[in-house]
Every structure is written in structure tokens, then in C-alpha cells.
Motif scaffolding. Structure first.
Motif, short mmCIF file in Angstrom:
data_model
loop_
_atom_site.label_atom_id
_atom_site.label_comp_id
_atom_site.label_asym_id
_atom_site.label_seq_id
_atom_site.Cartn_x
_atom_site.Cartn_y
_atom_site.Cartn_z
N GLY A 232 16.72 -7.17 1.43
CA GLY A 232 16.25 -6.09 2.23
C GLY A 232 15.25 -5.22 1.58
N ALA A 233 14.87 -5.55 0.39
CA ALA A 233 13.61 -4.65 -0.16
C ALA A 233 12.36 -5.69 0.13
N ILE A 234 11.39 -4.72 0.44
CA ILE A 234 10.03 -5.22 0.57
C ILE A 234 9.01 -4.57 -0.46
N ASN A 235 8.31 -5.46 -1.12
CA ASN A 235 7.29 -4.85 -2.16
C ASN A 235 5.86 -5.31 -1.57
N TYR A 236 5.13 -4.47 -1.78
CA TYR A 236 3.60 -4.65 -1.37
C TYR A 236 3.03 -5.32 -2.54
N LEU A 237 2.14 -6.28 -2.29
CA LEU A 237 1.30 -6.64 -3.54
C LEU A 237 0.27 -5.66 -3.62
N PRO A 238 0.19 -5.34 -5.23
CA PRO A 238 -0.66 -4.24 -5.52
C PRO A 238 -2.19 -4.49 -4.89
N PRO A 239 -2.82 -3.37 -4.88
CA PRO A 239 -4.53 -3.57 -4.57
C PRO A 239 -4.87 -4.63 -5.44
N ASP A 240 -5.95 -5.19 -5.01
CA ASP A 240 -6.58 -6.40 -5.82
C ASP A 240 -5.76 -7.73 -6.20
N ALA A 241 -4.62 -7.34 -5.82
CA ALA A 241 -3.87 -8.80 -6.13
C ALA A 241 -4.38 -10.10 -5.07
N GLU A 242 -4.22 -11.11 -5.62
CA GLU A 242 -4.83 -12.39 -4.73
C GLU A 242 -3.51 -13.34 -4.49
N VAL A 243 -3.38 -13.78 -3.30
CA VAL A 243 -2.64 -15.06 -3.15
C VAL A 243 -3.62 -15.98 -3.10
N ARG A 244 -3.75 -17.09 -3.92
CA ARG A 244 -4.52 -18.40 -3.63
C ARG A 244 -3.62 -19.48 -3.43
N LEU A 245 -3.32 -19.35 -1.96
CA LEU A 245 -2.31 -20.43 -1.42
C LEU A 245 -2.87 -21.83 -1.57
N GLU A 246 -4.31 -21.93 -1.32
CA GLU A 246 -4.72 -23.24 -1.85
C GLU A 246 -4.35 -23.69 -3.11
N GLU A 247 -4.37 -22.74 -4.10
CA GLU A 247 -4.07 -23.56 -5.48
C GLU A 247 -2.75 -23.61 -5.53
N LEU A 248 -1.72 -23.38 -4.72
CA LEU A 248 -0.36 -23.65 -4.90
C LEU A 248 0.03 -25.19 -4.25
N LEU A 249 -0.97 -25.77 -3.71
CA LEU A 249 -0.82 -26.92 -3.35
C LEU A 249 -1.74 -27.86 -4.28
N PRO A 250 -1.40 -29.27 -4.35
CA PRO A 250 -2.07 -30.03 -5.36
C PRO A 250 -3.37 -30.23 -4.86
N PRO A 251 -4.47 -30.23 -5.89
CA PRO A 251 -5.67 -30.57 -5.37
C PRO A 251 -6.12 -31.46 -4.33
N PRO A 252 -7.21 -31.24 -3.38
CA PRO A 252 -7.29 -32.06 -2.52
C PRO A 252 -7.37 -33.57 -2.79
N SER A 253 -8.06 -33.95 -3.80
CA SER A 253 -7.81 -35.32 -4.07
C SER A 253 -6.49 -36.01 -4.54
N SER A 254 -5.42 -35.09 -4.77
CA SER A 254 -4.16 -35.46 -5.07
C SER A 254 -3.17 -35.09 -3.88
N ARG A 255 -3.50 -34.89 -2.42
CA ARG A 255 -2.91 -34.49 -1.77
C ARG A 255 -1.92 -35.81 -0.91
N GLU A 256 -1.14 -36.31 -1.84
CA GLU A 256 -0.51 -37.57 -1.18
C GLU A 256 0.73 -37.06 -0.71
N TYR A 257 1.22 -37.11 0.59
CA TYR A 257 2.42 -36.50 1.28
C TYR A 257 3.02 -37.38 2.14
N VAL A 258 4.37 -37.09 2.37
CA VAL A 258 5.09 -37.70 3.30
C VAL A 258 5.40 -36.98 4.42
#
Ligand SMILES: [Zn+2]
Length: 363
Positions: A232-258
Motif C-alpha cells: 500500500g505504500a507509494i514512494n516517489y522517485l527523488p528529483p533527478d532520478a531517471e528511469v531508463r526503460l530502454e536500458e532494461l531491455l536487451p540492446p536493439p541488436s540482441s532483441r531476439e524474442y518469442v
């Protein structure tokens, strides 16, 4: 005795020791600070990994979990097996992902402990661009899963999928060649610009994580630093924090998927989703994995003495939810909750029932 009565009133199916009035042990999803509203459909948790998911949604409609024949997750064949079966999808029909960085201003990115998972949502526009192939000519029967049946000579175009939130499961929900991974990321997208999807169709991208003995994954660090340990708790990411969602995926050249047609992996287990699961696992450290298992762990909660006091966890009313405990007692922070055991929040593998499973191989 007040504590025992409150436990009975609050908890639907928790392990509540009524004979000992000082404390109750709660499975995540059932504690006093669970985010679930009392009448928003049948209560559920991951205690049996989904094998007991019979119930109804908030409108009384039965869940598809036990009756559906296109359920997720599944045991995915590995790339070699799919290649040998000739299950490759033509390269021009690949889904393409582009996620710009999400910049926190201190109040626009939420890290939420839903009681079922840790989920990240953003309260500002996010210009991500995920392009899913559909037939060039569409009608009201064209489904977001059409790409699974397309052949080399089909004429195609793309529709856009917009990410709504992402969350994590431990252990992984999908298996690859019968093997679980310690963690799986799900990025949930909505598709609207297809005639059949004007009310919304969903596509989920799954990313598997394997343990590394070395450093933390730097792209999880900001989120992990803000992980709310209480349901039930919700934390805000602090100012200047970044979410680099792209970097949580394999790099584009390695995006083999099912890719295959499946369902939500939590109630109501709605079907008709287009799934993509990346085959190249990303890395997570042992310390990061341990923290996640703790955040979704079993809680031991007891009623605080006296009046509610402000906890050190930032907490507020989420605009789309109400806290069950607050409905009953006036304040979730009347309780002290401690994690007493690691938790797991995955659904068991589902039967395939002859569905097509296709590979987008590396080119
Ligand atoms: Zn999920």
C-alpha cells in the motif's frame, strides 16, 4: 480483543491468529494496508501460484483464469527449437521498441507496492513508441495478435502501443526450455489505434533477469532505492532520478524474442494479449533480488497502541484506489508490519492448447 475483531473484519483469507490478539501474520495482498478495496471483486494472492484463482471482477464477471484456454505464462521453447520448427516470424514483421528516459521531478514517477508486485507508474506524458505490425487493411475483426498468423507475402503496417506501467515478478513467470529465471519485468502497453481496439487492447513485453555475482544493475538502482517495503505504500522517485526503460531491455541488436497470444497473469486473467518475451536475459545482483523478495514478502502486522502515528514511509491516497484498512479503521498506519519471510509473486505455467508460438530471431 479489539485487535482480534479488527483482524477478523479486515482480513478475508489471511493467516490471522485470532487466539493471539497482539499480532496477525499476513500474506502479501492481505494485510491491513493492502491496496485492494473491500468490494472490488474476489480477493486473491500468489500463495498457490494462481491454482486457486476462481472469482469475479468488480462488476461480477467471472475471471478467465481457470476457464481460459489462452492463458499466460507458458513454458517457451528455446530459440533453437523454434528455428527447427520453422516458427520464425519474418524480420519485417518484428515489433520495434523505443523508450525515451523518464526524468523524475520528485512527484511524477511512483513506485508502488500493490501487495501483489512492485509497480512503476508515471503521472506525466511519456513519448514511448512501440510499433506492432498489423495487416495493411484492417477491419473491426483485426486483432492485435494478427501478426502471429501473417506470412511473408502479407501487406503490413504498424500500430502504436503506449506503455502504461511496468512491474516485476519473482521468480520469472515465463520459463524458457523449462527453466525459470529469478526475476521477470513486464511492461504493459495499451493499443487503441486499431478498429477492434478502440476500447483498448493490451500487449506486454517481458524481460528475464539472471543473477550476477558482481555489481548491481545500474538501471534498476533508482527504482530499487525507492522500493516501498510495505504494502500500500507509494514512494516517489527523488528529483533527478531517471528511469531508463530502454536500458532494461536487451540492446536493439540482441532483441531476439518469442511472441504468442496470451493473457494477464493476474486476475481477471483477461485474454487476447500479444506477448513478447525477450530471450536474452538481463542482469540483477543478489542484493537487488533479495530486496525485491523482501518487498513482496510475508508480513507480521500488529495494531499499534494509542493513536496512529506518522510512519517513515511516504504514503498517500492513490487517486485510483482506496486503502482497505483506512475504510475499516480510518488509518492504515494504525498497524506495524514487519517482513518475516521472503515472498514470491509468480503464476504457475499454463497449458498451451495448440497456440502458435513464434520466434523473432536475430538478423
Ligand atoms: Zn506481470
Amino acid at each position: 480483543m479489539a485487535a482480534a475483531r479488527l483482524c477478523a473484519a479486515l482480513i478475508f483469507a489471511a493467516l490471522c491468529f485470532l487466539s493471539h490478539v497482539t499480532a496477525c501474520v499476513f500474506k502479501y495482498g492481505t494485510s491491513p494496508d493492502s491496496l485492494e478495496a473491500p468490494h472490488a471483486g474476489t480477493h486473491w494472492d500468489h500463495g498457490l501460484n494462481g491454482d486457486d484463482w476462481t472469482g469475479v471482477d468488480a462488476t461480477g464477471k467471472p475471471w478467465a483464469c481457470m476457464s481460459g484456454i489462452r492463458q499466460s505464462p507458458i513454458n517457451l521453447p528455446n530459440a533453437e527449437t523454434l528455428k527447427n520448427r520453422g516458427s520464425n516470424i519474418p524480420d519485417k514483421f518484428r515489433t520495434r521498441w523505443s523508450y525515451p528516459t523518464i526524468y523524475s521531478n520528485g512527484s511524477n514517477v511512483e513506485v508502488i507496492n500493490t501487495g501483489h508486485a512492485i509497480q512503476i507508474e508515471w503521472l506525466s506524458p511519456f513519448a514511448a513508441d512501440v510499433a506492432i505490425v498489423v495487416p495493411a487493411r484492417q477491419d473491426s475483426n483485426t486483432r492485435i495478435t494478427s501478426v502471429l498468423g501473417m506470412t511473408e507475402t502479407d501487406q503490413a503496417t504498424t500500430v502504436k502501443a503506449t506503455p502504461l506501467q511496468f512491474h516485476f515478478h519473482t521468480v520469472s513467470e515465463h520459463l524458457v526450455g523449462g527453466k525459470h529465471y529469478p526475476l521477470e519485468l513486464h511492461i504493459v502497453h495499451r493499443v487503441t489505434d486499431l478498429p477492434a481496439c478502440t476500447a483498448g487492447c493490451f500487449s506486454v513485453t517481458g524481460v528475464l533477469f539472471e543473477l550476477t555475482q558482481s555489481e548491481d544493475n545500474p538501471f534498476l538502482e533508482a527504482i530499487w532505492a525507492a522500493l516501498p517495503m510495505r504494502e500500500g505504500a507509494i514512494n516517489y522517485l527523488p528529483p533527478d532520478a531517471e528511469v531508463r526503460l530502454e536500458e532494461l531491455l536487451p540492446p536493439p541488436s540482441s532483441r531476439e524474442y518469442v511472441t504468442y497470444e496470451g493473457s494477464l497473469t493476474t486476475p481477471p486473467c483477461s485474454e487476447g494479449l500479444l506477448w513478447h518475451v525477450m530471450l536474452k536475459p538481463q542482469k540483477i545482483s543478489m542484493a537487488q533480488w533479495t530486496k525485491y523478495k523482501t518487498a513482496v514478502g510475508y508480513k507480521d502486522c500488529s495494531l499499534k497502541n494509542g493513536t496512529a502515528s506518522a510512519g517513515n514511509v511516504h504514503q498517500h491516497h492513490h487517486h485510483r484506489r482506496s486503502l482497505a484498512a483506512e475504510e475499516a479503521t480510518g488509518n492504515a498506519e494504525d498497524y506495524d508490519c514487519k517482513v518475516v519471510a521472503y515472498g514470491y509473486n509468480y503464476r504457475a505455467s499454463q497449458r498451451l492448447y495448440g497456440r502458435a508460438v513464434r520466434l523473432a530471431a536475430l538478423t
